[in-house]
Design a protein around this motif. Sequence first.
Motif, PDB file in Angstrom:
ATOM      1  N   LEU A 140      11.944  -4.852   3.574  1.00  0.00           N
ATOM      2  CA  LEU A 140      11.268  -3.636   3.135  1.00  0.00           C
ATOM      3  C   LEU A 140      11.581  -2.485   4.089  1.00  0.00           C
ATOM      4  CD1 LEU A 140       7.740  -4.848   1.946  1.00  0.00           C
ATOM      5  CD2 LEU A 140       9.504  -3.755   0.550  1.00  0.00           C
ATOM      6  N   MET A 141      11.581  -2.765   5.385  1.00  0.00           N
ATOM      7  CA  MET A 141      11.870  -1.713   6.357  1.00  0.00           C
ATOM      8  C   MET A 141      13.334  -1.278   6.287  1.00  0.00           C
ATOM      9  SD  MET A 141       9.549  -2.767   9.645  1.00  0.00           S
ATOM     10  CE  MET A 141       9.998  -1.270  10.511  1.00  0.00           C
ATOM     11  N   GLN A 142      14.199  -2.109   5.725  1.00  0.00           N
ATOM     12  CA  GLN A 142      15.585  -1.724   5.475  1.00  0.00           C
ATOM     13  C   GLN A 142      15.711  -0.975   4.152  1.00  0.00           C
ATOM     14  OE1 GLN A 142      18.112  -1.853   7.550  1.00  0.00           O
ATOM     15  NE2 GLN A 142      19.564  -1.024   6.068  1.00  0.00           N
ATOM     16  N   GLY A 143      14.633  -0.990   3.350  1.00  0.00           N
ATOM     17  CA  GLY A 143      14.633  -0.279   2.075  1.00  0.00           C
ATOM     18  C   GLY A 143      15.164  -1.075   0.912  1.00  0.00           C
ATOM     19  N   LEU A 199       7.588   3.705   4.218  1.00  0.00           N
ATOM     20  CA  LEU A 199       8.000   3.578   2.824  1.00  0.00           C
ATOM     21  C   LEU A 199       7.258   4.533   1.894  1.00  0.00           C
ATOM     22  CD1 LEU A 199       8.197  -0.321   2.527  1.00  0.00           C
ATOM     23  CD2 LEU A 199      10.017   1.279   3.097  1.00  0.00           C
ATOM     24  N   ARG A 200       6.254   5.227   2.402  1.00  0.00           N
ATOM     25  CA  ARG A 200       5.526   6.158   1.542  1.00  0.00           C
ATOM     26  C   ARG A 200       6.469   7.193   0.953  1.00  0.00           C
ATOM     27  NH1 ARG A 200      -0.290   8.314   3.477  1.00  0.00           N
ATOM     28  NH2 ARG A 200       0.121   9.424   1.526  1.00  0.00           N
ATOM     29  N   GLY A 201       6.200   7.533  -0.301  1.00  0.00           N
ATOM     30  CA  GLY A 201       7.050   8.489  -0.992  1.00  0.00           C
ATOM     31  C   GLY A 201       7.044   9.857  -0.329  1.00  0.00           C
ATOM     32  N   THR A 202       8.101  10.605  -0.567  1.00  0.00           N
ATOM     33  CA  THR A 202       8.215  11.958  -0.025  1.00  0.00           C
ATOM     34  C   THR A 202       8.117  12.992  -1.144  1.00  0.00           C
ATOM     35  OG1 THR A 202       9.660  13.472   1.182  1.00  0.00           O
ATOM     36  CG2 THR A 202      10.740  11.828  -0.184  1.00  0.00           C
ATOM     37  N   GLN A 203       7.523  14.111  -0.805  1.00  0.00           N
ATOM     38  CA  GLN A 203       7.419  15.214  -1.752  1.00  0.00           C
ATOM     39  C   GLN A 203       8.543  16.241  -1.548  1.00  0.00           C
ATOM     40  OE1 GLN A 203       5.236  15.069  -4.143  1.00  0.00           O
ATOM     41  NE2 GLN A 203       3.982  13.386  -3.365  1.00  0.00           N
ATOM     42  N   ALA A 204       9.400  15.997  -0.587  1.00  0.00           N
ATOM     43  CA  ALA A 204      10.490  16.937  -0.297  1.00  0.00           C
ATOM     44  C   ALA A 204      11.482  16.965  -1.460  1.00  0.00           C
ATOM     45  CB  ALA A 204      11.204  16.525   0.986  1.00  0.00           C
ATOM     46  N   PRO A 205      12.034  18.130  -1.778  1.00  0.00           N
ATOM     47  CA  PRO A 205      13.069  18.187  -2.828  1.00  0.00           C
ATOM     48  C   PRO A 205      14.313  17.443  -2.364  1.00  0.00           C
ATOM     49  CG  PRO A 205      12.879  20.294  -1.677  1.00  0.00           C
ATOM     50  CD  PRO A 205      11.764  19.445  -1.183  1.00  0.00           C
ATOM     51  N   LEU A 206      14.792  16.513  -3.171  1.00  0.00           N
ATOM     52  CA  LEU A 206      15.919  15.673  -2.772  1.00  0.00           C
ATOM     53  C   LEU A 206      17.250  16.172  -3.314  1.00  0.00           C
ATOM     54  CD1 LEU A 206      14.288  12.138  -3.115  1.00  0.00           C
ATOM     55  CD2 LEU A 206      14.443  13.609  -1.107  1.00  0.00           C
ATOM     56  N   LYS A 209       7.270   1.156  -8.381  1.00  0.00           N
ATOM     57  CA  LYS A 209       6.009   0.897  -7.681  1.00  0.00           C
ATOM     58  C   LYS A 209       5.195  -0.180  -8.394  1.00  0.00           C
ATOM     59  CE  LYS A 209       5.895   5.585  -5.795  1.00  0.00           C
ATOM     60  NZ  LYS A 209       5.297   6.934  -5.854  1.00  0.00           N
ATOM     61  N   ALA A 210       5.177  -0.141  -9.719  1.00  0.00           N
ATOM     62  CA  ALA A 210       4.463  -1.175 -10.476  1.00  0.00           C
ATOM     63  C   ALA A 210       5.119  -2.541 -10.289  1.00  0.00           C
ATOM     64  CB  ALA A 210       4.423  -0.804 -11.956  1.00  0.00           C
ATOM     65  N   LEU A 211       6.451  -2.569 -10.274  1.00  0.00           N
ATOM     66  CA  LEU A 211       7.161  -3.831 -10.063  1.00  0.00           C
ATOM     67  C   LEU A 211       6.865  -4.416  -8.689  1.00  0.00           C
ATOM     68  CD1 LEU A 211      10.714  -3.207 -11.583  1.00  0.00           C
ATOM     69  CD2 LEU A 211       9.069  -4.959 -12.297  1.00  0.00           C
ATOM     70  N   MET A 212       6.782  -3.566  -7.680  1.00  0.00           N
ATOM     71  CA  MET A 212       6.487  -4.056  -6.336  1.00  0.00           C
ATOM     72  C   MET A 212       5.114  -4.709  -6.281  1.00  0.00           C
ATOM     73  SD  MET A 212       9.266  -3.386  -4.755  1.00  0.00           S
ATOM     74  CE  MET A 212       8.847  -3.755  -3.065  1.00  0.00           C
ATOM     75  N   VAL A 213       4.140  -4.068  -6.859  1.00  0.00           N
ATOM     76  CA  VAL A 213       2.787  -4.629  -6.847  1.00  0.00           C
ATOM     77  C   VAL A 213       2.734  -5.933  -7.643  1.00  0.00           C
ATOM     78  CG1 VAL A 213       0.386  -4.242  -7.520  1.00  0.00           C
ATOM     79  CG2 VAL A 213       1.721  -2.365  -6.524  1.00  0.00           C
ATOM     80  N   ALA A 214       3.317  -5.915  -8.845  1.00  0.00           N
ATOM     81  CA  ALA A 214       3.279  -7.108  -9.695  1.00  0.00           C
ATOM     82  C   ALA A 214       4.025  -8.277  -9.054  1.00  0.00           C
ATOM     83  CB  ALA A 214       3.887  -6.781 -11.064  1.00  0.00           C
ATOM     84  N   SER A 215       5.147  -8.010  -8.401  1.00  0.00           N
ATOM     85  CA  SER A 215       5.925  -9.082  -7.787  1.00  0.00           C
ATOM     86  C   SER A 215       5.198  -9.675  -6.585  1.00  0.00           C
ATOM     87  CB  SER A 215       7.299  -8.558  -7.360  1.00  0.00           C
ATOM     88  OG  SER A 215       8.018  -8.092  -8.473  1.00  0.00           O
ATOM     89  N   TRP A 234       0.803  -1.224   0.000  1.00  0.00           N
ATOM     90  CA  TRP A 234       0.000   0.000   0.000  1.00  0.00           C
ATOM     91  C   TRP A 234       0.844   1.286   0.000  1.00  0.00           C
ATOM     92  CZ3 TRP A 234       0.139   3.732   3.746  1.00  0.00           C
ATOM     93  CH2 TRP A 234       0.708   3.392   4.988  1.00  0.00           C
ATOM     94  N   PRO A 235       2.026   1.317   0.651  1.00  0.00           N
ATOM     95  CA  PRO A 235       2.792   2.579   0.585  1.00  0.00           C
ATOM     96  C   PRO A 235       3.235   2.954  -0.820  1.00  0.00           C
ATOM     97  CG  PRO A 235       3.593   1.173   2.369  1.00  0.00           C
ATOM     98  CD  PRO A 235       2.694   0.329   1.525  1.00  0.00           C
ATOM     99  N   PHE A 236       3.318   1.957  -1.707  1.00  0.00           N
ATOM    100  CA  PHE A 236       3.768   2.220  -3.069  1.00  0.00           C
ATOM    101  C   PHE A 236       2.632   2.690  -3.977  1.00  0.00           C
ATOM    102  CE2 PHE A 236       6.646  -0.935  -1.259  1.00  0.00           C
ATOM    103  CZ  PHE A 236       7.865  -0.305  -1.448  1.00  0.00           C
TER     104      PHE A 236
END
Length: 495
Positions: free
Chosen positions: A118-121, A354-361, A76-82, A20-22
């Motif tokens: 996942l929690m390790q990224g 794991l939710r995406g961030t909107q902050a400028p990276l 994100k699509a790969l995560m869902v499909a996998s 769901w975070p993806f």
Amino acid sequence: MRIRLIFCAFSAAAVAAVVWPFLFGGQLAWRDMLVLDSPGMTATNFGGGDLFARNAPQDGVLAIIAKLVPATWVVKALMVASAIGAAAGAWWLSNKELLPTLAAIGLAVANPFVIERLMQGQWSLVIAAWLLPLIAAAALHGVTLLVWLLMFVASLTPTGALVGLIVAVVCLRKHRLLTLALGALYTAPWAIPGVIATFRGGQEMNAQAAAEAFAPRAEEAVGTVGALLGLGGIWNADAVPESRHLGFALFGLGVFACVLVGARFVPRRLLVLAGVGLAIATLAWLWPTGMAWALEHIPGAGLVRDSQKLLLLALPGYVMALGHIPARHTVAAALALGCVILQTPDAASSLSVLRGTQAPLVDNNLVAEINERDVLFIDRHTLADIDGRLVVDPYSKVVNKVESGSLSVDGTLVDLPSPRWQAAMQAWEDNDRTALEDLGIGVVVEDEKIIAETSVTPHSVPWILTSLWLLSPAIAGLAYAGVLRNERRSNPTKI
């Protein structure tokens, strides 16, 4: 029909709980996971930087894909499909009875290994974990082309390439040599740069410290062996759901007990794989000095210094065992399903990080000014604090950054700074512009401002191996067409 609807509904719920975070917007930034919308065509992304090519081919692939669509969409699509593939693989490996199959699906999609990684990224490693049951199922049923294509996706990460190849070769009854050849092709983007880096003298590590830091770790109420048997035990205690610090890892032992109930219905080859994965991970914990020796003397051993990753080899056997608990053992099947859920009951909430961030990276103007030249950042190291998240430095994904690669775990230096970074920092401190030029550095940056430039111009990017990797599914298709043609010639249809 009704039971299939139940399988589909449960699979959808299990998949949604972990992916769901993806499903939200934003760039992905959490610990080892840094996926930008537009990563750069840099040497490091294609395995040619100062460090070993641990993120090839995934970073190079994303850099190429980003020319067409945002790389974050693809991940994100790969995560869902996998994750869906994990559920499909579990169903395929099961006896299709209700409770055993649900338990197998739940374990394949949301086991402790997946949640902790996942929690390790480590998103690409999780993709490999999700695909392994499907690789095993396709191989056991002789669907060779599907096996090769799934191996390809799993090989986004070096560990995924190796475990995918091992499971495929062990489970296939035919075409093993071709599978080995394709597996070797899938490893090219990181294996070839790794060999080159070894001969030229790359980054060094403190082998003993690395063996101890990355050894499997005990979890509350079950110890280290219990954590491993329950498919947990990642080295980083911070990458673990809170429930496992409260003793819920005990339910992992319940899962293992139920695995033993169904184990007699599992092919011996899968049981051997599970035993090997568990044994090596346990040995690395019991004998860190042995792991340190391997890291120092065996080329490529660094791939498994985080030895808990080898639990990947146990996943297909565990899933199939749960999926084959006999129908007459209703209590065992119900216990298996309950334990699968209760060993990480807070998985969905834990993964909210794991939710995406909107902050400028990154500063895009600075990236444009650097203009593909090699850049020395005076004040940026391996990790950065971005939007309250400790994450891989985003500039390492968009410019040709001279990387330190230095890594400390619990205050102990594990990976030493790369020789080039050390030489560059010394040259800068000595105000030796000639030495900077000799090191190929064109720009020096501090506080996100260019403070010095040299005459060094951009160099070519080693994109060929990653491009070859992208073409390998077509090569697999041609190989399979050749196999079919030879089989038809050797077994002509009688009229």
